[in-house]
Design a protein around this motif. Structure first.
Motif, mmCIF file in Angstrom:
data_model
loop_
_atom_site.group_PDB
_atom_site.id
_atom_site.type_symbol
_atom_site.label_atom_id
_atom_site.label_comp_id
_atom_site.label_asym_id
_atom_site.label_seq_id
_atom_site.Cartn_x
_atom_site.Cartn_y
_atom_site.Cartn_z
ATOM 1 N N ILE A 25 0.840 -1.203 0.000
ATOM 2 C CA ILE A 25 0.000 0.000 0.000
ATOM 3 C C ILE A 25 0.876 1.255 0.000
ATOM 4 C CG2 ILE A 25 -1.642 1.352 1.361
ATOM 5 C CD1 ILE A 25 -2.854 -1.299 2.289
ATOM 6 N N ALA A 26 1.919 1.253 0.845
ATOM 7 C CA ALA A 26 2.809 2.410 0.920
ATOM 8 C C ALA A 26 3.541 2.622 -0.399
ATOM 9 C CB ALA A 26 3.812 2.225 2.060
ATOM 10 N N VAL A 27 4.024 1.546 -1.000
ATOM 11 C CA VAL A 27 4.775 1.651 -2.262
ATOM 12 C C VAL A 27 3.875 2.172 -3.380
ATOM 13 C CG1 VAL A 27 5.884 0.283 -4.073
ATOM 14 C CG2 VAL A 27 6.497 -0.088 -1.676
ATOM 15 N N ILE A 28 2.670 1.630 -3.483
ATOM 16 C CA ILE A 28 1.739 2.079 -4.528
ATOM 17 C C ILE A 28 1.389 3.551 -4.335
ATOM 18 C CG2 ILE A 28 -0.595 1.801 -5.442
ATOM 19 C CD1 ILE A 28 -0.304 -1.213 -4.821
ATOM 20 N N SER A 29 1.161 3.948 -3.083
ATOM 21 C CA SER A 29 0.830 5.346 -2.797
ATOM 22 C C SER A 29 1.966 6.274 -3.214
ATOM 23 C CB SER A 29 0.527 5.524 -1.308
ATOM 24 O OG SER A 29 -0.574 4.734 -0.907
ATOM 25 N N LEU A 30 3.203 5.896 -2.899
ATOM 26 C CA LEU A 30 4.352 6.729 -3.265
ATOM 27 C C LEU A 30 4.541 6.776 -4.782
ATOM 28 C CD1 LEU A 30 6.888 5.635 -0.502
ATOM 29 C CD2 LEU A 30 5.837 7.887 -0.757
ATOM 30 N N ALA A 31 4.316 5.652 -5.449
ATOM 31 C CA ALA A 31 4.451 5.639 -6.904
ATOM 32 C C ALA A 31 3.418 6.558 -7.559
ATOM 33 C CB ALA A 31 4.301 4.213 -7.428
ATOM 34 N N VAL A 32 2.183 6.512 -7.046
ATOM 35 C CA VAL A 32 1.133 7.387 -7.571
ATOM 36 C C VAL A 32 1.492 8.852 -7.331
ATOM 37 C CG1 VAL A 32 -1.275 8.093 -7.292
ATOM 38 C CG2 VAL A 32 -0.700 5.666 -7.382
ATOM 39 N N ALA A 78 12.673 11.080 -1.792
ATOM 40 C CA ALA A 78 13.701 11.235 -0.763
ATOM 41 C C ALA A 78 13.113 11.653 0.577
ATOM 42 C CB ALA A 78 14.747 12.253 -1.215
ATOM 43 N N THR A 79 12.145 12.576 0.570
ATOM 44 C CA THR A 79 11.594 13.067 1.835
ATOM 45 C C THR A 79 10.363 12.282 2.255
ATOM 46 O OG1 THR A 79 12.434 15.281 1.337
ATOM 47 C CG2 THR A 79 10.768 15.103 3.060
ATOM 48 N N TYR A 80 9.249 12.442 1.507
ATOM 49 C CA TYR A 80 8.036 11.704 1.871
ATOM 50 C C TYR A 80 8.281 10.198 1.845
ATOM 51 C CZ TYR A 80 5.705 16.158 0.771
ATOM 52 O OH TYR A 80 5.326 17.467 0.722
ATOM 53 N N GLY A 81 8.919 9.739 0.775
ATOM 54 C CA GLY A 81 9.168 8.309 0.642
ATOM 55 C C GLY A 81 10.072 7.767 1.727
ATOM 56 N N GLY A 82 11.147 8.505 2.014
ATOM 57 C CA GLY A 82 12.058 8.048 3.065
ATOM 58 C C GLY A 82 11.377 7.947 4.407
ATOM 59 N N LEU A 83 10.620 8.976 4.778
ATOM 60 C CA LEU A 83 9.922 8.957 6.066
ATOM 61 C C LEU A 83 8.850 7.874 6.106
ATOM 62 C CD1 LEU A 83 9.532 12.806 6.674
ATOM 63 C CD2 LEU A 83 10.983 11.231 7.975
ATOM 64 N N THR A 84 8.112 7.738 5.003
ATOM 65 C CA THR A 84 7.042 6.735 4.974
ATOM 66 C C THR A 84 7.591 5.322 5.078
ATOM 67 O OG1 THR A 84 5.640 8.174 3.620
ATOM 68 C CG2 THR A 84 5.130 5.820 3.607
ATOM 69 N N MET A 85 8.593 5.006 4.284
ATOM 70 C CA MET A 85 9.137 3.648 4.300
ATOM 71 C C MET A 85 9.872 3.353 5.602
ATOM 72 S SD MET A 85 8.015 2.325 1.569
ATOM 73 C CE MET A 85 8.941 0.788 1.476
ATOM 74 N N ALA A 86 10.533 4.359 6.167
ATOM 75 C CA ALA A 86 11.157 4.157 7.480
ATOM 76 C C ALA A 86 10.098 3.887 8.534
ATOM 77 C CB ALA A 86 11.997 5.379 7.859
ATOM 78 N N ALA A 87 8.972 4.599 8.447
ATOM 79 C CA ALA A 87 7.876 4.368 9.389
ATOM 80 C C ALA A 87 7.326 2.959 9.260
ATOM 81 C CB ALA A 87 6.766 5.390 9.157
ATOM 82 N N MET A 88 7.153 2.497 8.018
ATOM 83 C CA MET A 88 6.678 1.135 7.809
ATOM 84 C C MET A 88 7.682 0.122 8.366
ATOM 85 S SD MET A 88 3.795 1.738 6.438
ATOM 86 C CE MET A 88 3.374 0.014 6.239
ATOM 87 N N ALA A 141 9.014 2.197 -10.657
ATOM 88 C CA ALA A 141 8.144 3.355 -10.865
ATOM 89 C C ALA A 141 8.959 4.601 -11.162
ATOM 90 C CB ALA A 141 7.275 3.573 -9.630
ATOM 91 N N ALA A 142 10.133 4.731 -10.536
ATOM 92 C CA ALA A 142 10.984 5.906 -10.757
ATOM 93 C C ALA A 142 11.502 5.963 -12.181
ATOM 94 C CB ALA A 142 12.158 5.884 -9.781
ATOM 95 N N TYR A 143 11.764 4.805 -12.784
ATOM 96 C CA TYR A 143 12.207 4.783 -14.180
ATOM 97 C C TYR A 143 11.028 4.918 -15.144
ATOM 98 C CZ TYR A 143 17.093 3.542 -13.278
ATOM 99 O OH TYR A 143 18.411 3.567 -12.896
ATOM 100 N N LEU A 144 9.860 4.401 -14.756
ATOM 101 C CA LEU A 144 8.699 4.412 -15.637
ATOM 102 C C LEU A 144 8.067 5.797 -15.745
ATOM 103 C CD1 LEU A 144 6.684 2.808 -17.371
ATOM 104 C CD2 LEU A 144 5.401 2.325 -15.257
ATOM 105 N N ALA A 145 7.982 6.514 -14.619
ATOM 106 C CA ALA A 145 7.269 7.796 -14.588
ATOM 107 C C ALA A 145 7.796 8.803 -15.607
ATOM 108 C CB ALA A 145 7.315 8.384 -13.177
ATOM 109 N N PRO A 146 9.103 9.055 -15.687
ATOM 110 C CA PRO A 146 9.566 10.043 -16.672
ATOM 111 C C PRO A 146 9.336 9.603 -18.113
ATOM 112 C CG PRO A 146 11.426 8.967 -15.612
ATOM 113 C CD PRO A 146 10.218 8.566 -14.849
#
Length: 561
Positions: A25-32, A78-88, A141-146
């Motif tokens: 759920i966290a990964v999908i949310s960050l990718a979106v 780096a910011t939202y993702g880092g904090l979110t994944m560290a929290a998980m 997702a980081a490679y796909l988005a651009p």
């Protein structure tokens, strides 16, 4: 294949089945968010962020002269993702040993032909597998988005940055795991590890601004995650070595402490929440009323099991998405009027809509439109989905219902924990925006801020109640989470499309009763809270009927989310 090996492998697979959903759920949310972020940033001049104070840019990790891709990866990954994944990672690390010990599941696992060491390493390997897989998906997702959005990433080292992200996640996972292994107290382990994360984030962002104490930043793990700017400079072997070495040491300390310690039970080494829970459970008051024997404090037990996730989401909404947004807006005020004209209404609709040139519109787009709903729904859907289905899968439903406890009471007490969790997040989000309004003198109405916080809370309760409904009806945590998350996603898209089309059919979406009437600007409309509350009550009523009539299923002892 030996019996011991089979038992250890079952511990590994059970831990995987418990943890993968929340990480997914966290990964999908960050990718979106990354896709939306790149879409937003490509419509503006990235140089506007150069006007931010150095302290804010340092804290959020926004480099001077960054292009669109760098801004998106820095802010979201780096910011939202880092904090979110560290929290998980903290939540998973604490729950896997200390949480299972507190719930009595560890003794079940150790009754099998598996040693303590085998159980510990099986759980550690499973957790590492889940987070490595999650980071690989983020990398994809980081490679796909651009590519999808036709953005040039130039010489950005996405792979190098991702290695640093993974190393940081594994460090906090190991720290939480080790503290849980040594203490057996999930509350203490979650509190200490969360404290290290929060202090580390702010220290590394602010200490380098003061030359006399800048060297102190090296004492914090976040320094080895971001200071070498791996996104632009590639992976730093020495920083990865520091994080990797510390992770290995913590894993060995976890093994040593867990092997030597006497395992406790719920009467030993109680944390604050557990002491309150025991006090309520032993309260003789209910015994004074004939005909009302019951198992007390189920709601507090449920809330206590999610306290790490609840704490981190509350801190995120209060600090990063609340208080910090005030100075950011004040610094960009003169530029946002021009910038807001470059955004299409269609794009802003997916972020809650609003006029970026006003503080109300800025908060609606940056915090309340997308991030706040995701944050509160993660908590309420997880609690709601586990309300009764989780009790069945953990085999605790039979134990609880063996007491004179009606099924309806079990369901409603778990639902009460969900409601309280949503209320806590709503209060912290509201206070964060109020403080930002005060310190930056934004001139927003405090009454309207409170009204918006109330609607955010009710939105979380609405979808949490729907998760309780699916949980009670199906007995499946997976169905409850996927169904509720899908319902929320469809509701958000329907509301956005209705706003774009200026159509009246947007009322079918629950999100129309959240920000549809611009509560930050116009205040609360009486039917918005009524509709969300009525829907929640209806979901819980149907959930109670379905749960009463369904045959309960027996699951694995370690199952759940």
């Amino acid at each position: 294949m030996s019996t011991s090996y089979q038992s250890t492998y079952r511990v590994y697979t059970q831990t995987l089945s418990v943890r993968w959903r929340s990480v997914a759920i966290a990964v999908i949310s960050l990718a979106v968010l990354l896709f939306f972020g790149i879409a937003v940033y490509r419509g503006i001049d990235p140089n506007i962020y150069s006007g931010l104070p150095e302290s804010l840019r340092s804290l959020v990790g926004l480099p001077v002269g960054a292009d669109v891709a760098t801004l998106a990866y820095s802010a979201i990954y780096a910011t939202y993702g880092g904090l979110t994944m560290a929290a998980m990672a903290i939540a998973a690390g604490v729950s896997s040993l200390a949480g299972d010990e507190r719930r009595g599941l560890l003794s079940v696992l150790l009754a099998q032909p598996s040693s303590r060491s085998a159980v510990l390493w099986a759980k550690a390997a499973a957790l590492a597998t889940v987070f490595v897989a999650g980071v690989v998906l983020l990398l994809g997702a980081a490679y796909l988005a651009p590519v999808v959005l036709s953005i040039e990433i130039g010489a950005l080292s996405i792979a190098g940055f991702t290695l640093h992200l993974l190393a940081m996640i594994l460090f906090f996972l190991a720290l939480a795991f080790a503290l849980g292994a040594w203490t057996g107290q999930p509350t203490l382990a979650a509190g200490l590890t969360s404290g290290v994360l929060v202090v580390s984030f702010f220290a590394v962002g602010l200490l380098p601004l003061v030359s006399s104490v800048s060297w102190l930043a090296r004492a914090f793990p976040w320094y080895y995650y971001t200071s070498s700017d791996p996104l632009n400079n590639g992976a730093d072997p020495w920083h990865l070595l520091v994080l990797g070495g510390a992770t290995l040491v913590l894993a060995l300390l976890a093994w040593w402490g867990f092997s030597r310690r006497d395992l406790g039970n719920t009467a030993v080494g109680l944390g604050v929440v557990d002491r309150v829970r025991q006090m309520l459970a032993n309260n003789p008051l209910p015994t004074r009323f004939p005909g009302t024997p019951r198992v007390s404090s189920i709601w507090l037990k449920t809330l206590g099991e999610r306290q790490g996730l609840l704490l981190l989401v509350s801190v995120l909404m209060f600090g990063l998405m609340g208080v910090l947004m005030g100075p950011i807006y004040a610094s960009l005020d003169s530029l946002l009027t021009e910038v807001s004209q470059s955004f299409s209404p269609q794009l802003l609709a997916f972020f809650g809509g609003g006029d970026l040139s006003s503080p109300e519109g800025f908060f609606q787009v940056e915090s309340l439109g997308l991030v706040a709903p995701i944050a509160i729904l993660v908590v309420t859907i997880v609690i709601g989905a586990n309300s009764v289905a989780g009790e069945e899968l953990r085999r605790t439903a039979g134990i609880l219902l063996a007491n004179p406890l009606p099924r309806s009471s079990l369901l409603l007490q778990n639902a009460a924990a969900m409601v309280l969790g949503a209320s806590i997040i709503g209060v912290f989000a509201t206070l964060g925006i109020m403080i930002a309004n005060a310190i930056s003198r934004l001139g927003m109405s405090y009454v309207n801020i409170a009204a918006t916080g109330l609607l955010l809370t009710l939105l979380g309760i609405f979808f949490g109640s729907f998760a309780v409904l699916l949980s009670g009806f199906s007995g499946s945590v997976r169905i409850a989470i996927v169904g509720s998350a899908g319902f929320a996603l469809i509701g958000h898209v329907v509301q956005a499309m209705a706003t774009i089309a200026d159509a009246s059919w947007g009322f079918v979406s629950p999100f129309a009763y959240y920000l549809g009437n611009d509560p930050l600007v116009n205040g609360i409309t009486w039917w918005d809270p009524v509709v969300l509350t009525a829907g929640s009550v209806a979901f819980l009523a149907v959930a109670g009927l379905a749960y009463q009539r369904r045959d309960l299923r027996v699951g694995n002892a370690a199952a759940g989310l």
